[in-house]
Design a protein around this motif. Structure first.
Motif, PDB file in Angstrom:
ATOM      1  N   VAL A  61       0.987  -1.445   0.031  1.00  0.00           N
ATOM      2  CA  VAL A  61       0.044  -0.159  -0.103  1.00  0.00           C
ATOM      3  C   VAL A  61       0.763   1.156  -0.171  1.00  0.00           C
ATOM      4  O   VAL A  61       1.440   1.651   1.169  1.00  0.00           O
ATOM      5  CB  VAL A  61      -0.994   0.053   1.381  1.00  0.00           C
ATOM      6  N   GLY A  62       1.004   1.937  -1.360  1.00  0.00           N
ATOM      7  CA  GLY A  62       1.628   3.247  -1.324  1.00  0.00           C
ATOM      8  C   GLY A  62       0.806   4.195  -1.774  1.00  0.00           C
ATOM      9  O   GLY A  62      -0.317   4.232  -1.343  1.00  0.00           O
ATOM     10  N   SER A  63       1.173   5.290  -1.966  1.00  0.00           N
ATOM     11  CA  SER A  63       0.387   6.528  -2.437  1.00  0.00           C
ATOM     12  C   SER A  63      -0.621   6.513  -3.169  1.00  0.00           C
ATOM     13  O   SER A  63      -1.828   7.006  -3.052  1.00  0.00           O
ATOM     14  CB  SER A  63       1.420   7.690  -2.495  1.00  0.00           C
ATOM     15  N   LYS A  64      -0.520   5.495  -4.392  1.00  0.00           N
ATOM     16  CA  LYS A  64      -1.456   5.463  -5.345  1.00  0.00           C
ATOM     17  C   LYS A  64      -2.591   4.650  -4.870  1.00  0.00           C
ATOM     18  O   LYS A  64      -3.788   4.979  -4.682  1.00  0.00           O
ATOM     19  CB  LYS A  64      -0.956   4.839  -6.674  1.00  0.00           C
ATOM     20  N   THR A  65      -2.393   3.718  -4.130  1.00  0.00           N
ATOM     21  CA  THR A  65      -3.395   2.663  -3.448  1.00  0.00           C
ATOM     22  C   THR A  65      -3.924   3.674  -2.389  1.00  0.00           C
ATOM     23  O   THR A  65      -5.405   3.437  -2.423  1.00  0.00           O
ATOM     24  CB  THR A  65      -2.951   1.232  -2.953  1.00  0.00           C
ATOM     25  N   ILE A  66      -3.651   4.303  -1.560  1.00  0.00           N
ATOM     26  CA  ILE A  66      -3.992   5.109  -0.796  1.00  0.00           C
ATOM     27  C   ILE A  66      -5.154   6.305  -1.407  1.00  0.00           C
ATOM     28  O   ILE A  66      -6.159   6.291  -0.766  1.00  0.00           O
ATOM     29  CB  ILE A  66      -2.934   5.828   0.412  1.00  0.00           C
ATOM     30  N   GLU A  67      -4.728   6.666  -2.277  1.00  0.00           N
ATOM     31  CA  GLU A  67      -5.395   7.856  -2.944  1.00  0.00           C
ATOM     32  C   GLU A  67      -6.436   7.157  -3.631  1.00  0.00           C
ATOM     33  O   GLU A  67      -7.519   7.866  -3.396  1.00  0.00           O
ATOM     34  CB  GLU A  67      -4.533   8.351  -4.106  1.00  0.00           C
ATOM     35  N   ILE A  68      -6.581   6.320  -4.143  1.00  0.00           N
ATOM     36  CA  ILE A  68      -7.815   5.556  -4.687  1.00  0.00           C
ATOM     37  C   ILE A  68      -8.642   5.035  -3.571  1.00  0.00           C
ATOM     38  O   ILE A  68      -9.712   5.143  -3.801  1.00  0.00           O
ATOM     39  CB  ILE A  68      -7.407   4.093  -5.599  1.00  0.00           C
TER      40      ILE A  68
END
Length: 73
Positions: A61-68
Motif C-alpha cells: 500500500v503506497g500513495s497511489k493505492t491510498i489515493e484510490i
C-alpha cells in the motif's frame, strides 16, 4: 506513531497506519479484522482492492493505492 501514507505498508507491519488502512478497507466492504497488524487477510483485501481498481496487485500500500481508497470512500 504512523499516519496512513507516511510509509509503504505491506505484510508483517503493524501500527496505527495499518489500523487506519484496515478501517477504510472494512468501510469499503472487505472482510477484514481491524487489529493494527498487516497479516494475510489484510494482504488479500489489499490485493483484491488493487485488482478491482486497475492497480498493480502487489499487496503493498503506497500513495497511489491510498489515493484510490480515499476516492472510493
Amino acid at each position: 506513531m504512523y499516519y496512513l501514507g507516511s510509509r509503504i505498508l505491506f505484510k508483517g507491519l503493524e501500527g496505527s497506519d495499518v489500523e487506519e488502512l484496515q478501517k477504510k478497507l472494512k468501510k469499503l466492504g472487505y472482510d477484514i479484522i481491524v487489529s493494527g497488524y498487516f497479516g494475510d487477510k489484510t494482504e488479500k483485501a489489499v490485493i483484491n482492492f488493487q485488482q478491482n481498481n486497475e492497480l498493480k496487485p502487489d499487496g503493498r500500500v503506497g500513495s497511489k493505492t491510498i489515493e484510490i481508497i480515499n476516492i472510493k470512500l
